[in-house]
Design an enzyme around this catalytic site. Structure first.
Site, PDB file in Angstrom:
ATOM      1  CE  LYS A 163      -3.619  -2.689   0.956  1.00  8.72           C
ATOM      2  NZ  LYS A 163      -3.172  -3.951   0.409  1.00  8.72           N
ATOM      3  N   GLY A 164       0.506   2.251  -0.758  1.00  7.32           N
ATOM      4  CA  GLY A 164       1.295   3.478  -0.783  1.00  7.32           C
ATOM      5  C   GLY A 164       2.147   3.612  -2.033  1.00  7.32           C
ATOM      6  CB  CYS A 165       3.588   1.326  -4.444  1.00  2.00           C
ATOM      7  SG  CYS A 165       4.992   0.955  -3.397  1.00  2.00           S
ATOM      8  CD  GLN A 166       1.522   7.408  -9.442  1.00  3.76           C
ATOM      9  OE1 GLN A 166       2.728   7.612  -9.522  1.00  3.76           O
ATOM     10  NE2 GLN A 166       0.637   8.288  -9.837  1.00  3.76           N
ATOM     11  CB  SER A 167       3.812   0.945  -9.826  1.00  2.00           C
ATOM     12  OG  SER A 167       4.402   2.107 -10.310  1.00  2.00           O
TER      13      SER A 167
END
Length: 140
Positions: A49-53
């Site tokens: 969680k927290g990654c754009q990809s």
């Protein structure tokens, strides 16, 4: 090798490259060498969680050491998670929890990543340490 020895080696590797385009190429190359996560672990519960990809990270405890496999749908992000796997995989949960990841600042990664990639990198570090904390607790 210890976590710090691996970090020092990465700092040295990155020092060979003159500009950030070359460093990004190196990061992408590292992503191609990443030990890939099994397809069965490409599930929502292993997404960071927290990654754009999309980034999948799977932890496995073997003989008291934590090993990570990962994958991403973006080449730079895959390289970033590969860096983290290279540094942290194969060490005890305690070593992972206690380590200071100084190589990130030392190679200039934070200031050369977009804010969303920098946040994603922090999310990767946080998730890997959380897995280590959880598995350390199980061991005790």
């Amino acid at each position: 090798m210890t976590i710090n020895e691996i970090q020092d080696e990465l700092i040295e590797d990155f020092s060979f490259y003159q500009d950030w385009m070359e460093k990004y190429e190196y990061i992408i190359q590292l992503g191609k060498e990443l030990p890939l996560i099994k397809e069965e672990y490409k599930q929502d519960q292993f997404i960071i969680k927290g990654c754009q990809s999309k980034v999948w990270l799977y932890p496995e405890l073997k003989d008291g050491k934590l090993y990570f496999t990962a994958d991403s749908d973006a080449v730079i992000t895959k390289g970033l998670v590969s860096l983290m796997v290279k540094v942290l995989s194969g060490h005890t949960p305690k070593e992972i929890v206690d380590t200071d990841l100084y190589f990130i600042d030392n190679i200039g990664l934070k200031e050369h990543l977009s804010p969303t990639r920098a946040n994603g990198l922090l999310s990767m570090v946080k998730q890997m340490k959380l897995y280590a904390i959880a598995l350390q607790a199980k061991q005790n």
